[in-house]
Every structure is written in structure tokens, then in C-alpha cells.
Scaffold this motif. Sequence first.
Motif, PDB file in Angstrom:
ATOM      1  N   THR A 267     -32.489  19.332  16.439  1.00  0.00           N
ATOM      2  CA  THR A 267     -32.575  20.625  17.102  1.00  0.00           C
ATOM      3  C   THR A 267     -31.522  20.690  18.199  1.00  0.00           C
ATOM      4  O   THR A 267     -31.248  19.689  18.872  1.00  0.00           O
ATOM      5  CB  THR A 267     -33.984  20.831  17.715  1.00  0.00           C
ATOM      6  OG1 THR A 267     -34.959  20.678  16.699  1.00  0.00           O
ATOM      7  CG2 THR A 267     -34.116  22.212  18.334  1.00  0.00           C
TER       8      THR A 267
ATOM      9  N   TYR B 188     -29.474  23.473  21.256  1.00  0.00           N
ATOM     10  CA  TYR B 188     -29.333  24.742  21.961  1.00  0.00           C
ATOM     11  C   TYR B 188     -27.846  25.066  21.971  1.00  0.00           C
ATOM     12  O   TYR B 188     -27.076  24.469  22.725  1.00  0.00           O
ATOM     13  CB  TYR B 188     -29.878  24.644  23.384  1.00  0.00           C
ATOM     14  CG  TYR B 188     -31.359  24.320  23.453  1.00  0.00           C
ATOM     15  CD1 TYR B 188     -32.318  25.293  23.205  1.00  0.00           C
ATOM     16  CD2 TYR B 188     -31.793  23.034  23.757  1.00  0.00           C
ATOM     17  CE1 TYR B 188     -33.675  25.005  23.259  1.00  0.00           C
ATOM     18  CE2 TYR B 188     -33.148  22.732  23.813  1.00  0.00           C
ATOM     19  CZ  TYR B 188     -34.079  23.723  23.564  1.00  0.00           C
ATOM     20  OH  TYR B 188     -35.422  23.425  23.612  1.00  0.00           O
TER      21      TYR B 188
ATOM     22  N   GLY C  67     -36.349  15.139  25.630  1.00  0.00           N
ATOM     23  CA  GLY C  67     -36.530  15.896  24.403  1.00  0.00           C
ATOM     24  C   GLY C  67     -37.964  16.216  24.044  1.00  0.00           C
ATOM     25  O   GLY C  67     -38.219  16.783  22.969  1.00  0.00           O
TER      26      GLY C  67
ATOM     27  N   THR D 206     -38.426  20.076  23.819  1.00  0.00           N
ATOM     28  CA  THR D 206     -37.732  20.582  22.634  1.00  0.00           C
ATOM     29  C   THR D 206     -38.485  20.204  21.366  1.00  0.00           C
ATOM     30  O   THR D 206     -38.540  20.989  20.408  1.00  0.00           O
ATOM     31  CB  THR D 206     -36.291  20.045  22.591  1.00  0.00           C
ATOM     32  OG1 THR D 206     -35.602  20.450  23.778  1.00  0.00           O
ATOM     33  CG2 THR D 206     -35.548  20.574  21.373  1.00  0.00           C
TER      34      THR D 206
ATOM     35  N   ARG E 115     -41.269  22.690  21.118  1.00  0.00           N
ATOM     36  CA  ARG E 115     -40.738  23.999  20.735  1.00  0.00           C
ATOM     37  C   ARG E 115     -40.349  24.018  19.260  1.00  0.00           C
ATOM     38  O   ARG E 115     -40.515  25.036  18.584  1.00  0.00           O
ATOM     39  CB  ARG E 115     -39.545  24.363  21.618  1.00  0.00           C
ATOM     40  CG  ARG E 115     -39.924  24.639  23.070  1.00  0.00           C
ATOM     41  CD  ARG E 115     -38.698  25.080  23.886  1.00  0.00           C
ATOM     42  NE  ARG E 115     -38.122  26.305  23.353  1.00  0.00           N
ATOM     43  CZ  ARG E 115     -38.511  27.531  23.688  1.00  0.00           C
ATOM     44  NH1 ARG E 115     -39.494  27.697  24.560  1.00  0.00           N
ATOM     45  NH2 ARG E 115     -37.923  28.592  23.160  1.00  0.00           N
ATOM     46  N   SER E 116     -39.858  22.905  18.764  1.00  0.00           N
ATOM     47  CA  SER E 116     -39.490  22.815  17.349  1.00  0.00           C
ATOM     48  C   SER E 116     -40.734  22.868  16.465  1.00  0.00           C
ATOM     49  O   SER E 116     -40.741  23.530  15.418  1.00  0.00           O
ATOM     50  CB  SER E 116     -38.723  21.517  17.096  1.00  0.00           C
ATOM     51  OG  SER E 116     -37.530  21.465  17.863  1.00  0.00           O
TER      52      SER E 116
ATOM     53  N   THR F 177     -38.065  27.118  18.861  1.00  0.00           N
ATOM     54  CA  THR F 177     -36.648  26.778  18.802  1.00  0.00           C
ATOM     55  C   THR F 177     -36.335  26.332  17.379  1.00  0.00           C
ATOM     56  O   THR F 177     -37.000  25.424  16.863  1.00  0.00           O
ATOM     57  CB  THR F 177     -36.295  25.651  19.796  1.00  0.00           C
ATOM     58  OG1 THR F 177     -36.589  26.082  21.127  1.00  0.00           O
ATOM     59  CG2 THR F 177     -34.821  25.297  19.726  1.00  0.00           C
TER      60      THR F 177
END
Length: 236
Positions: free
Chosen positions: A12, A14, A42, A45, A48-49, A54
Amino acid sequence: MNTLLSVQDIETAYGSSQVLFGLSFEIREGETATLLGRNGVGKTTTLRSILGLTPVQRGAVHFCGQRIEAMATDHIARLGMAIVPEGRRIFPNLTVRENLLAFAGNRSKSQNPWTLQRIHALFQPLQQRSNHMGNQLSGGEQQMLAIGRALMTNPRLLILDEASEGLSPHMREEIWRCLGRLREHGQTILVIDKYVERLLSLADHHTVIERGRVAWSGSSGQLRAAPDIWQRYVGV
């Protein structure tokens, strides 16, 4: 136990800044698992994944036997995933009762679903403050409310992101007590927190993240026997 959540080699980013590099772990039904690591490695993230917030560039995420990394967040939630977010994010202008009932449902099709009465038994202060507005509660009470609100969806997987952040030692113990009871009832839980020593007695499995990769994974017994691991990757 069947695998409930499977994260397989996800990457992942940004924009041009890649954060996760082939990260993998699994959570089985009825298991309490943790994601551990210092700030900025991480963990957020990863969440969020999993939640569809994300986009995952490579790899796969399976939940309840379905591939979900391309699904919308609300669809993932309806499959039975609920998060107690960092910062609680309760509705300040709704009463405690209204907060609890706002998203009530039975997404796991439980035979013994969480109800208002069961939440009150778990968190007695919420019953006493049932008609108080969300912004009239203490930080600890707001955290109880955030957990109760997530449980009222009857999730298959309950995620707690920094559940004890900013709480007094006494209130942290209340949260740990709650997690212990949920574990006894067979609730599958993913915890992101920094109190490793306390989590050793609560969790079945731990995944340690460092720079967007899994640095270590294993049972509480294995982590307890290797204090250098959590001091190296989690200690301040």
C-alpha cells in the motif's frame, strides 16, 4: 479454528510513498490477535487497507471467505467488521443510548446477540448515563461507549485501535477486563496498542510490524520468552 481474516502480501502507498511491503498475517475465528510496533511503522495503514479506506496496490485481503480489498468500506462493515477507532469518535450530540442504537444490528447472525441490556451489564456506567450526551462523558466512559457501539453491530471481527490511549491506569484495567470477557465469549478481536506486557495475558497471537513489513510473529508464550523482540520493536 477457521481463518476469519487473511492479509496476503499487501503493498500500500500514498502517492509515490510506499508504506507496506508484502505484509501478511491471519486471524482465526475466536482468536485475540495484536498488531504491534512503534508509531509510524505502518499499523494505521494496515488497518486502512483492511477496511477499504486506502487502496491496496498488490496482494489480497480475505474476510469471511470473501476477497475484500476492492470493496467499499460500508460493504466490508456489513460483512461483520467493526472498529473502535483511535480517538473514540462518538457522536457528541447524541445521548449514550442513541449512540449505542445508531448502528445496532446482527451482522454475525449471532444466536446470543449484543443488546442494550448486555452492553449495560458489561459497562454499568453507560446505563447510569444513558440519557447523557456523548460530550458529557469522561474519556474512559467515551471509550466504553465506543466499544459498546461497535459491539451493538454484533461483529465477526472487533478491531480496537489504541483502545487504552490517554486513559488512566484504572480505566485501562477496565478496558482490559472488558477484552478478557469478550475473549471468553468467543469474540474475534484485533488489538493495536502499546501495552505489550498486559496484552501477553489477553492475546493468542502477535504480529510485530517494522517499516511496513512483518518483523516477527508468534504466540504470547513465544513473545513472553523473547522480551528482546518487543523491547527492540515496540519499546520507547
